[in-house]
Motif scaffolding. Sequence first.
Motif, PDB file in Angstrom:
ATOM      1  N   ALA A   1       0.815  -1.222   0.000  1.00  0.00           N
ATOM      2  CA  ALA A   1       0.000   0.000   0.000  1.00  0.00           C
ATOM      3  C   ALA A   1       0.842   1.262   0.000  1.00  0.00           C
ATOM      4  O   ALA A   1       1.801   1.378   0.763  1.00  0.00           O
ATOM      5  CB  ALA A   1      -0.915   0.010   1.213  1.00  0.00           C
ATOM      6  N   ALA A   2       0.453   2.223  -0.823  1.00  0.00           N
ATOM      7  CA  ALA A   2       1.067   3.553  -0.774  1.00  0.00           C
ATOM      8  C   ALA A   2       0.657   4.221   0.530  1.00  0.00           C
ATOM      9  O   ALA A   2      -0.486   4.094   0.975  1.00  0.00           O
ATOM     10  CB  ALA A   2       0.594   4.375  -1.971  1.00  0.00           C
ATOM     11  N   GLY A   3       1.578   4.914   1.164  1.00  0.00           N
ATOM     12  CA  GLY A   3       1.254   5.780   2.288  1.00  0.00           C
ATOM     13  C   GLY A   3       0.976   5.086   3.610  1.00  0.00           C
ATOM     14  O   GLY A   3       0.541   5.731   4.559  1.00  0.00           O
TER      15      GLY A   3
ATOM     16  N   THR B   1       6.494  -2.575   0.718  1.00  0.00           N
ATOM     17  CA  THR B   1       7.032  -2.573  -0.646  1.00  0.00           C
ATOM     18  C   THR B   1       6.298  -1.551  -1.510  1.00  0.00           C
ATOM     19  O   THR B   1       5.199  -1.109  -1.161  1.00  0.00           O
ATOM     20  CB  THR B   1       6.864  -3.951  -1.323  1.00  0.00           C
ATOM     21  N   MET B   2       6.917  -1.186  -2.603  1.00  0.00           N
ATOM     22  CA  MET B   2       6.246  -0.366  -3.612  1.00  0.00           C
ATOM     23  C   MET B   2       6.548  -0.955  -4.992  1.00  0.00           C
ATOM     24  O   MET B   2       7.602  -0.735  -5.568  1.00  0.00           O
ATOM     25  CB  MET B   2       6.731   1.098  -3.523  1.00  0.00           C
ATOM     26  N   PRO B   3       5.612  -1.791  -5.482  1.00  0.00           N
ATOM     27  CA  PRO B   3       5.781  -2.406  -6.805  1.00  0.00           C
ATOM     28  C   PRO B   3       5.190  -1.513  -7.905  1.00  0.00           C
ATOM     29  O   PRO B   3       4.742  -0.394  -7.622  1.00  0.00           O
ATOM     30  CB  PRO B   3       4.974  -3.700  -6.666  1.00  0.00           C
TER      31      PRO B   3
ATOM     32  N   VAL C   1      10.309   6.738  -4.728  1.00  0.00           N
ATOM     33  CA  VAL C   1      10.024   5.480  -5.449  1.00  0.00           C
ATOM     34  C   VAL C   1       8.609   5.522  -6.041  1.00  0.00           C
ATOM     35  O   VAL C   1       8.394   5.167  -7.201  1.00  0.00           O
ATOM     36  CB  VAL C   1      10.207   4.244  -4.536  1.00  0.00           C
ATOM     37  N   VAL C   2       7.638   5.981  -5.251  1.00  0.00           N
ATOM     38  CA  VAL C   2       6.272   6.095  -5.790  1.00  0.00           C
ATOM     39  C   VAL C   2       6.284   7.013  -7.008  1.00  0.00           C
ATOM     40  O   VAL C   2       5.708   6.704  -8.053  1.00  0.00           O
ATOM     41  CB  VAL C   2       5.283   6.664  -4.736  1.00  0.00           C
ATOM     42  N   GLY C   3       6.985   8.134  -6.888  1.00  0.00           N
ATOM     43  CA  GLY C   3       6.989   9.137  -7.961  1.00  0.00           C
ATOM     44  C   GLY C   3       7.625   8.642  -9.242  1.00  0.00           C
ATOM     45  O   GLY C   3       7.120   8.874 -10.338  1.00  0.00           O
TER      46      GLY C   3
ATOM     47  N   SER D   1       8.496   5.403  -9.992  1.00  0.00           N
ATOM     48  CA  SER D   1       8.305   4.011 -10.376  1.00  0.00           C
ATOM     49  C   SER D   1       6.880   3.508 -10.119  1.00  0.00           C
ATOM     50  O   SER D   1       6.202   3.079 -11.049  1.00  0.00           O
ATOM     51  CB  SER D   1       9.369   3.180  -9.626  1.00  0.00           C
ATOM     52  N   GLY D   2       6.390   3.583  -8.877  1.00  0.00           N
ATOM     53  CA  GLY D   2       5.053   3.039  -8.566  1.00  0.00           C
ATOM     54  C   GLY D   2       3.964   3.672  -9.421  1.00  0.00           C
ATOM     55  O   GLY D   2       3.155   2.990 -10.040  1.00  0.00           O
ATOM     56  N   SER D   3       3.954   5.009  -9.465  1.00  0.00           N
ATOM     57  CA  SER D   3       2.931   5.733 -10.238  1.00  0.00           C
ATOM     58  C   SER D   3       3.362   5.979 -11.675  1.00  0.00           C
ATOM     59  O   SER D   3       2.527   6.313 -12.530  1.00  0.00           O
ATOM     60  CB  SER D   3       2.659   7.099  -9.583  1.00  0.00           C
ATOM     61  N   ALA D   4       4.657   5.827 -11.955  1.00  0.00           N
ATOM     62  CA  ALA D   4       5.222   6.270 -13.232  1.00  0.00           C
ATOM     63  C   ALA D   4       4.610   5.629 -14.482  1.00  0.00           C
ATOM     64  O   ALA D   4       4.480   6.307 -15.504  1.00  0.00           O
ATOM     65  CB  ALA D   4       6.734   6.055 -13.232  1.00  0.00           C
TER      66      ALA D   4
END
Length: 268
Positions: free
Chosen positions: A97-99, A118-120, A168-170, A172-175
């Motif tokens: 989960a994000a956040g 994790t952030m996949p 990482v979210v910025g 890769s996760g959301s990219a």
Amino acid sequence: MEKKIGFIGCGNMGKAILGGLIASGQVQPGQIWVYTPSPDKVAALHDQYGINAAQSAQEVAQIADIVFGAVKPNIMIKVLSDVASSLNKETLVVSIAAGITLDQLARALGHDRKIVRTMPNTPSLVNAGMTSITPNALVTQEDIADVLNIFRCFGAAEVIAEPMIHPVVGVSGSAPAYVFMFIEAMADAAVLGGMPRAQAYKFAAQAVMGSAKMVLETGKHPGELKDMVCSPGGTTIEAVKVLEEKGFRAAVIDAIEACMAKSEQMSK
Ligand SMILES: NC(=O)C1=CN([C@@H]2O[C@H](COP(=O)(O)OP(=O)(O)OC[C@H]3O[C@@H](n4cnc5c(N)ncnc54)[C@H](OP(=O)(O)O)[C@@H]3O)[C@@H](O)[C@H]2O)C=CC1
Ligand SMILES: O=C(O)[C@@H]1CCC=N1
């Protein structure tokens, strides 16, 4: 890998991980248990992949050695709190989960619990994922190796310190969302130039994939790779000039800054 793997929640991201794992051949469908509230969706996953359909989140928690929490962030704490007493002492819980911080997860699951944040990202589905892994203090080196192995079945994975999750979210996760927008826009332009749409997506997507491969495989600076495309007085530099005039780089940086800010805000 011999371990039993469970999914509590299995939507867009859970399916990308599940599909990537099974496609890798390193985990057999019989080693995987899945629960989501819609029985028809679990049944569809059973039909598609041959995984075990669980009747409840508690059942997944009881059976699996490694449990993925793959529900939306707003219900993650509630869903994990409800299964905490069903987990075995050694069970590893992996949140995607994000956040949701390791601290929040430990408060829901118990402070004696092995947890990995994790952030996949969704390209996991096609063997090209990128995942960050942040273990808590109770997670052993062997557990970390297991989790890296799982994510490396369908892409790259690296251990990071928890505060790095926002970049990482910025990046890769959301990219994938912004890369898909870029591909759509390039294809629209090709259609404007007269190309049939299906062919336009193929050309645009292959150009993005090839460029990404060049960055990863040549080790050259992206600016140098860009310069290699720009012939003096040629076509590419015309496009580069317009992108600079329109603030392309600043738009990308501003967008990812907003993404990171939201990730930080969600963690509070
Ligand atoms: N999508 C992405 O690209 C990425 C997502 N993430 C993270 O992944 C997580 C899931 O996101 P995403 O896959 O997009 O979301 P989805 O909405 O696609 O999937 C959510 C899943 O949770 C299930 N669910 C809902 N309520 C419960 C419950 N009470 N108990 C168990 N399962 C439940 C849903 O089942 P049903 O359909 O039956 O309701 C569904 O399978 C989020 O925390 C997000 O931050 C991380 C990186 C990338
Ligand atoms: O948009 C989201 O919140 C999730 C996290 C990363 C990708 N999707």
